[in-house]
Design an enzyme around this catalytic site. Structure first.
Site, short mmCIF file in Angstrom:
data_model
loop_
_atom_site.label_atom_id
_atom_site.label_comp_id
_atom_site.label_asym_id
_atom_site.label_seq_id
_atom_site.Cartn_x
_atom_site.Cartn_y
_atom_site.Cartn_z
N CYS A 66 -12.58 38.08 -53.26
CA CYS A 66 -13.43 38.79 -54.21
C CYS A 66 -12.64 39.78 -55.06
O CYS A 66 -13.04 40.13 -56.17
CB CYS A 66 -14.53 39.56 -53.46
N ARG A 68 -9.02 39.68 -55.56
CA ARG A 68 -7.68 39.32 -56.03
C ARG A 68 -7.51 37.81 -56.13
O ARG A 68 -8.20 37.05 -55.43
CB ARG A 68 -6.63 39.89 -55.08
N SER A 126 -7.20 46.98 -50.17
CA SER A 126 -8.59 46.53 -50.30
C SER A 126 -9.44 47.64 -50.91
O SER A 126 -9.09 48.82 -50.87
CB SER A 126 -9.16 46.15 -48.93
N GLU A 131 -10.66 46.91 -44.42
CA GLU A 131 -11.76 45.95 -44.26
C GLU A 131 -11.22 44.71 -43.54
O GLU A 131 -10.13 44.24 -43.81
CB GLU A 131 -12.39 45.62 -45.61
N GLN A 137 -9.19 35.85 -44.54
CA GLN A 137 -8.93 35.22 -45.84
C GLN A 137 -7.46 34.84 -45.99
O GLN A 137 -7.14 33.77 -46.50
CB GLN A 137 -9.37 36.17 -46.95
N GLY A 206 -25.63 31.44 -47.49
CA GLY A 206 -24.22 31.25 -47.19
C GLY A 206 -23.96 31.48 -45.71
O GLY A 206 -24.50 32.41 -45.11
N ALA A 207 -23.13 30.63 -45.11
CA ALA A 207 -22.84 30.73 -43.68
C ALA A 207 -21.34 30.81 -43.41
O ALA A 207 -20.89 30.50 -42.31
CB ALA A 207 -23.45 29.54 -42.94
N GLY A 208 -20.58 31.23 -44.43
CA GLY A 208 -19.15 31.42 -44.24
C GLY A 208 -18.86 32.79 -43.65
O GLY A 208 -19.70 33.43 -43.00
#
Length: 853
Positions: A66, A68, A126, A131, A137, A206-208
């Site tokens: 989200c 970068r 971040s 976080e 990620q 969303g389920a990620g």
């Protein structure tokens, strides 16, 4: 890798780059591997790298979040040439003008790029310091690259160093502060608009990873939660984890209409929640709150200007983290020192002369233990081809005492000697079945990796392929596990349980030779040895609960052995590691509670403690009863016998709302399904009606959640009481929104008093599909709960007319139906609610389960 000899190159567009540009450059998950493969294909002669010195991207990792978009690459040529190659490639891949990228990007290489990667992964760069999402990620970015062979050993080493360092930072520094992940911040933003979220209807799209964080935060806030995801299996898994309901993506508009708040957390490249879906928001008493955690945006920005709707986007979420960010800033020097140390260690290691290093592996000597160890070593060898592996085999004290029952063995009977060898330095790594680990961790040792898990369920091996149900009376079943023995005693009390010990192949041989009629095995062990053909039945976790962590492998090393921990981190499955540790914690908590109960007088205060109670209500209505049972110490076992299907009566049926003196609901299902099928004008009429009557508090709560004004709740929560308390209805119209099979008592009594009763059927209860082992699940519980005559009929159909176990009913109507069907009703709730039923159960426990149950 030496940063000077073959520098790591990094092109970064972080939070300082314009949001619109970052959005245009974002790679969704499904894009990354094709783009990496394209980069590899275009690398030129030599396939993986082209010719040394040419300015092509030889190896590449894409980190897109989200905040970068970053490229970490091995590129030949000078710094200026490498920068131009990376900008050109990114501009081409995302169809964005290269000049925009050139102005907004930052280029780094060598130690500077390594330090930046470590800082990013540790959460120092971040929007919210520390976080936790960034670690997952970065790990995913590396996994994408490894999957298409786009990551060189040097890139893998750099990323694994950053991930190991970040995990150490998370555990030793950031965990000292309150949670501030994107899910928690999103839920705080909703609460700021709606107040207390307890009981509010919320929707997560969303389920990620981000969806999981949002679901967890909403669950802890007490919200009623629905999960929608394009992949139904992932939605179902997440819903089960947080006691939510899931809905197919095709029902998204329907779920949006019933939600008080929505968190959009997908990785889709386009708008998922458009303004049209919120067209009815203007009629709500409270605004619907939409939080978009996605980049690129997944919620239509036009929602912000809609009456009755509030939109919170990423920029606002970042603003809300400012206070927590300041609080965490005091830890920045400590984290920077840790990341700098990790970078220095990596650089020093890369400059050292290349040499093969050895690692000594310790394992037990059984065929299964060796097979498991070989699987782990194969994974390690693929990740670290420079490591030479040596083996040492140990017999545990448990192996030396084959005649001693499991219950009499020490807690570390199957790990003691290997762990001692590890502490003494005789081996570097120990590989165990996770379920064999002692309950308390050994000082100085750490589980550095949980790489894989096979099927955790239990399996029956029986001669002639018999199942548990078809074994003859008195059959001899082998098990030395108290956990398995308890379940088997409930399922087949007529069988004889006899201890059986030894390696998997030895126990299997005893069954096949006729010493036992059957035996229970962990399915994972049979699968790993290629013996699953002998399995005659596999039990669901509701029938025989597996041990915590069953099927998972645990890889252990010395806590202070940083090189080995670093190597093992490369094969750790972080999500799996977290799951099995959570299973072990839950098991420990239950064991502690049971110990307190048996050692003192707590049994009198917690009569349901450890009781397995079957909840048969439809999935959407089961949660309140399950929560009340869990609060009382029971173990709810879900087996929805019915599912609720809406019935659309047509637009004309709703015209009488305004002219009716009373609108009556006799179930929360009636409220929910009426709301689902009612057109907007009918919903508005229901909200504006002055006289809504409900049969009980749960039904009233469902109505007030949707903005209706409930004037009357029946005193004893039955139709007869509701009819008596409506007052003078003679000559008036009464509208009853009901289920297809609701009793006629309400209409009969009101009609007898001169009322005109209009009935609209808004739902029907139909048989829910059940697994093949449903009857075995029923036999494994201590008590069954039933909440309607329809449920009684379905239960008898599934359990059999001869079922003799104890049954609890939520009210006298259900109890009468159960008795008519020959069921043994031991408990009838005096107050016809989930809480009332649990209170009645507490007064009646313990329950005596009949032999034929």
């Amino acid at each position: 890798m030496s940063p000077q000899d073959a520098p790591l190159r990094c092109l970064s567009l972080g939070r300082s780059a314009p949001a619109e540009l970052r959005e245009a450059l974002t790679f969704v998950s499904s894009d990354i591997r094709p783009e990496l493969a394209r980069a590899r294909k275009n690398a030129g002669p030599g396939g993986a790298g082209g010719e040394q010195g040419t300015t092509t991207i030889r190896r590449l990792v894409i980190l897109s979040t989200c905040h970068r978009v970053e490229l970490y690459a091995e590129v030949g040529g000078t710094a200026d040439e490498a920068r131009d190659v990376l900008i050109d490639w990114l501009a081409s891949a995302r169809t964005v003008a290269r000049e925009r990228i050139a102005v907004a990007s930052i280029y780094m290489e060598g130690s500077e790029a390594l330090r930046h990667l470590h800082r990013v992964t540790a959460g120092l760069d971040s929007a919210m310091l520390g976080e936790g999402e960034i670690i997952a990620q970065v790990r995913a970015a590396l996994q994408h690259s490894v999957a298409v062979h786009a990551a060189s050993p040097a890139l893998k080493s750099s990323f694994r160093s950053a991930l190991t360092s970040a995990e150490n930072v998370r555990k030793s520094v950031w965990q000292r502060f309150p949670r501030a992940d994107i899910g928690s911040v999103a839920v705080d933003a909703i609460a700021a608009q709606l107040g207390d979220l307890d009981g509010r209807q919320t929707l997560v799209i969303g389920a990620g990873h981000a969806g999981t964080l949002a679901a967890r935060a909403l669950y802890h806030a007490g919200a009623r939660l629905t999960i929608v995801n394009r992949t139904g299996e992932r939605a179902a898994s997440l819903a089960a984890r947080f006691k939510a309901r899931c809905a197919p993506f095709s029902h998204l508009a329907h779920e949006v209409a019933r939600a008080d708040a929505i968190i959009v957390a997908t990785s889709a490249p386009q708008i998922v929640l458009d303004a049209e879906m919120l067209a009815g928001a203007a009629g709500r008493e409270h605004p619907i709150v939409v939080v978009d955690t996605s980049m690129p945006r997944n919620a239509d920005p036009a929602i912000r200007s809609m009456p009755g709707a509030d939109l919170v986007d990423l920029d606002e979420l970042h603003a809300r983290t400012a206070a927590a960010h300041v609080e965490r800033a005091v830890a920045v020097p400590e984290v920077e020192a840790m990341t700098d140390s990790a970078v220095a260690e990596l650089v020093a290691r890369s400059r050292a002369p290349s040499a093969t290093r050895s690692m000594t592996i310790g394992t037990r000597g059984s065929a299964l233990a060796r097979r498991q160890a070989e699987q782990v070593v194969a994974m390690l060898g693929a990740a670290h081809p420079d490591i030479e592996f040596r083996w040492r085999v140990y017999a545990s004290s448990g192996d030396d005492q084959p005649g001693v029952p499991f219950a009499d063995l020490s807690d570390d009977a199957f790990t003691d000697r290997i762990e001692r060898a590890l502490l003494e330095g005789a081996i570097d790594v120990a590989i165990h079945s996770f379920k064999d680990l002692p309950r308390q961790p050994v000082a100085g040792l750490v589980i550095a990796a949980v790489p894989v898990r096979a099927d955790p369920r239990e399996a029956l091996v029986a001669r002639d392929g018999a199942t548990l149900a078809t074994l003859p009376p008195g059959a001899v079943i082998g098990t030395s596990s108290p956990r398995r023995a308890t379940a088997l005693s409930a399922l087949r009390p007529d069988c004889t349980l006899r201890p059986i010990r030894g390696p998997v192949d030895v126990r299997l041989g005893k069954v096949l030779a006729g010493e036992y009629d059957a035996a229970i095995f962990a399915l994972a062990g049979l699968q790993r040895l290629g013996l699953e053909a002998h399995v005659s039945e596999i039990f669901s976790a509701n029938v025989i609960a597996p041990a915590a962590g069953q099927g998972a492998l645990a890889v252990q090393c010395r806590e202070r052995d940083q090189p080995t921990r670093f190597a093992l981190a490369s094969i750790d499955n972080a999500q799996l590691h977290e799951e099995v540790e959570a299973e072990r914690a839950r098991e420990a908590a239950l064991r502690s509670t049971i110990t307190r109960r048996t050692n003192g007088s707590a049994r009198a205060h917690a009569p349901l403690q450890g009781q397995r109670i079957l909840v048969t209500r439809p999935e959407a209505q089961a949660q309140s009863l399950c929560s009340a049972l869990e609060a009382a110490g029971a173990v709810p076992v879900r087996l929805p016998l019915l599912r609720i299907e809406p019935v659309d009566p047509g637009a004309a049926a709703w015209r009488g709302i305004a002219s009716s003196r009373w609108v009556i609901f006799t179930s929360s299902n009636g409220v929910e399904q009426a709301w689902n099928v009612a057109p907007p004008e009918a919903r508005a009429a229901l909200r504006g009606h002055a006289r809504i009557a409900a049969i009980g508090p749960a039904t009233a709560h469902a109505a007030t959640q949707r903005g209706m004004i409930v004037q009357l709740i029946a005193t004893t929560h039955v139709a007869e009481s509701l009819a008596a308390e409506l007052g003078d209805a003679s000559g008036h119209r009464v509208l009853w929104l009901r289920g297809e099979r609701a009793r006629d008592a309400l209409a009969t009594r009101l009609s007898a008093r001169g009322a005109y009763v209009d009935q609209i059927v808004v739902y029907r209860a139909i048989a829910a599909p059940l697994a093949d082992d449903a009857r075995a699940v029923i036999r494994s519980v201590d008590l069954v709960t039933l909440a309607s005559p329809s449920a009684v009929e379905r239960f008898v159909e599934v359990a059999g007319a001869d079922y003799g176990g104890p049954v609890a009913c939520i009210g006298p109507v259900t109890a009468a139906s159960a008795r008519t069907h020959g069921l043994r009703v031991e408990v009838v709730a005096a107050t016809y609610t989930a809480e009332g039923l649990v209170a009645a159960l507490q007064r009646a426990a313990p329950f005596k389960v009949a032999a034929n149950a």
